[in-house]
Design a protein around this motif. Structure first.
Motif, PDB file in Angstrom:
ATOM      1  N   GLN A   1      -6.522  10.779 -11.029  1.00 15.47           N
ATOM      2  CA  GLN A   1      -5.203  10.678 -10.415  1.00 15.47           C
ATOM      3  C   GLN A   1      -4.939   9.257  -9.934  1.00 15.47           C
ATOM      4  OE1 GLN A   1      -4.638  12.999  -6.836  1.00 15.47           O
ATOM      5  NE2 GLN A   1      -2.418  12.963  -7.045  1.00 15.47           N
TER       6      GLN A   1
ATOM      7  N   VAL B   1      -7.906   8.276  -7.361  1.00 20.60           N
ATOM      8  CA  VAL B   1      -8.839   9.341  -6.997  1.00 20.60           C
ATOM      9  C   VAL B   1      -9.176  10.077  -8.286  1.00 20.60           C
ATOM     10  CG1 VAL B   1      -9.268  11.379  -5.583  1.00 20.60           C
ATOM     11  CG2 VAL B   1      -7.740   9.595  -4.735  1.00 20.60           C
ATOM     12  N   GLY B   2     -10.361   9.826  -8.820  1.00 21.19           N
ATOM     13  CA  GLY B   2     -10.718  10.423 -10.110  1.00 21.19           C
ATOM     14  C   GLY B   2      -9.733   9.955 -11.167  1.00 21.19           C
TER      15      GLY B   2
ATOM     16  N   ASP C   1      -0.744  22.338   0.440  1.00 19.25           N
ATOM     17  CA  ASP C   1      -0.513  23.087  -0.793  1.00 19.25           C
ATOM     18  C   ASP C   1       0.368  24.312  -0.561  1.00 19.25           C
ATOM     19  OD1 ASP C   1      -2.520  24.241   0.717  1.00 19.25           O
ATOM     20  OD2 ASP C   1      -3.832  24.671  -0.966  1.00 19.25           O
TER      21      ASP C   1
ATOM     22  N   GLU D   1     -10.561  17.283   2.017  1.00 23.49           N
ATOM     23  CA  GLU D   1     -11.534  16.644   1.142  1.00 23.49           C
ATOM     24  C   GLU D   1     -11.014  15.248   0.834  1.00 23.49           C
ATOM     25  OE1 GLU D   1     -14.340  18.041   0.443  1.00 23.49           O
ATOM     26  OE2 GLU D   1     -13.950  20.142   0.904  1.00 23.49           O
ATOM     27  N   ARG D   2     -11.855  14.440   0.234  1.00 28.59           N
ATOM     28  CA  ARG D   2     -11.464  13.082  -0.117  1.00 28.59           C
ATOM     29  C   ARG D   2     -10.570  13.132  -1.355  1.00 28.59           C
ATOM     30  NH1 ARG D   2     -14.373   9.515   2.530  1.00 28.59           N
ATOM     31  NH2 ARG D   2     -14.296   7.899   0.964  1.00 28.59           N
ATOM     32  N   ASN D   3      -9.253  13.097  -1.107  1.00 29.16           N
ATOM     33  CA  ASN D   3      -8.304  13.143  -2.217  1.00 29.16           C
ATOM     34  C   ASN D   3      -7.041  12.384  -1.827  1.00 29.16           C
ATOM     35  OD1 ASN D   3      -6.726  14.935  -0.598  1.00 29.16           O
ATOM     36  ND2 ASN D   3      -7.878  16.686  -1.387  1.00 29.16           N
ATOM     37  N   ALA D   4      -6.064  12.372  -2.721  1.00 28.86           N
ATOM     38  CA  ALA D   4      -4.832  11.628  -2.461  1.00 28.86           C
ATOM     39  C   ALA D   4      -4.070  12.203  -1.268  1.00 28.86           C
ATOM     40  CB  ALA D   4      -3.954  11.619  -3.704  1.00 28.86           C
ATOM     41  N   ASP D   5      -4.145  13.519  -1.064  1.00 29.07           N
ATOM     42  CA  ASP D   5      -3.456  14.129   0.072  1.00 29.07           C
ATOM     43  C   ASP D   5      -3.997  13.615   1.405  1.00 29.07           C
ATOM     44  OD1 ASP D   5      -1.716  15.629  -1.459  1.00 29.07           O
ATOM     45  OD2 ASP D   5      -2.842  17.504  -1.259  1.00 29.07           O
TER      46      ASP D   5
ATOM     47  N   HIS E   1      -5.692  22.168   3.623  1.00 32.56           N
ATOM     48  CA  HIS E   1      -5.398  22.929   2.404  1.00 32.56           C
ATOM     49  C   HIS E   1      -5.832  24.368   2.643  1.00 32.56           C
ATOM     50  CE1 HIS E   1      -5.529  18.867   0.424  1.00 32.56           C
ATOM     51  NE2 HIS E   1      -4.410  19.363  -0.063  1.00 32.56           N
TER      52      HIS E   1
END
Length: 195
Positions: free
Chosen positions: A6, A3-4, A106, A40-44, A86
């Motif tokens: 990461q 992701v980016g 978070d 959002e579109r992320n690792a979490d 989050h």
């Protein structure tokens, strides 16, 4: 998982998902317990989906790009007992979370990072629900479509027999998690060593 900038290895992703799964189990998540995921579109996001499945729960994806009215409706209609998100996202969307226990990744208790990195024991069957996705609804009202583990694994078995590991080596997850295609984009590459 990329992701980016990461990057998470399989071991890192599995350990994070297992720790979160243990936390969810301690909070009462198990078979047929619905957990909404608003991220959002992320690792979490991927970690949360895996953790819910590992805990034996049923995930209900919510796309933060959707109108607040639709998110509120889906959250209430799905019967979600928990909402993973989050803090900043919840503060900006101001959803109606009445009757839903909110957990922000978070702001989880410190002890979560000390939980086991091995998978928790669960009693999920093929008939247990894996996820509930809300369609646009031909009547104008979204409708929840409940998908069992058997259906999800049958779809992934088909994908892995149709596409080679080389073809799934690097798959772009561009679809909203509120669509069935996201199952292919996220889980088929992870099931065969891809990214």
């Amino acid at each position: 998982l990329v992701v980016g900038t990461q990057r998470l290895s399989y071991a890192q992703l599995d350990a994070r998902a297992n720790q979160l799964a243990h936390h969810l189990r301690s909070q009462g998540v198990g078979p047929e317990v619905r957990v909404a995921v608003l991220m959002e579109r992320n690792a979490d996001l991927v970690t949360s989906l895996l953790a819910i499945l590992k805990a034996g729960g049923t995930y209900v994806p919510l796309d933060p790009a959707y109108p607040r009215q639709r998110l509120d409706f889906t959250l209430a209609d799905s019967g979600a007992r928990f909402l993973l998100s989050h803090q900043s996202l919840l503060a900006s969307l101001k959803l109606d979370t009445q009757g839903v226990e909110t957990r922000c990744l978070d702001a989880l208790p410190e002890g979560v990072s000390a939980l086991p990195t091995s998978a928790p024991a669960t009693s999920v069957s093929e008939e247990s629900l894996a996820y509930v996705i809300y369609t646009s609804g031909s009547t104008g009202r979204p409708k929840g479509v409940a998908i069992s583990h058997a259906s999800a694994t049958t779809f992934l078995d088909w994908a892995l027999s149709t596409f080679s590991p080389a073809q799934l080596k690097g798959t772009l997850a561009a679809t909203s998690v509120c669509f069935d295609l996201s199952i292919f984009e996220l889980f088929a590459p992870l099931a065969c060593g891809g990214a």
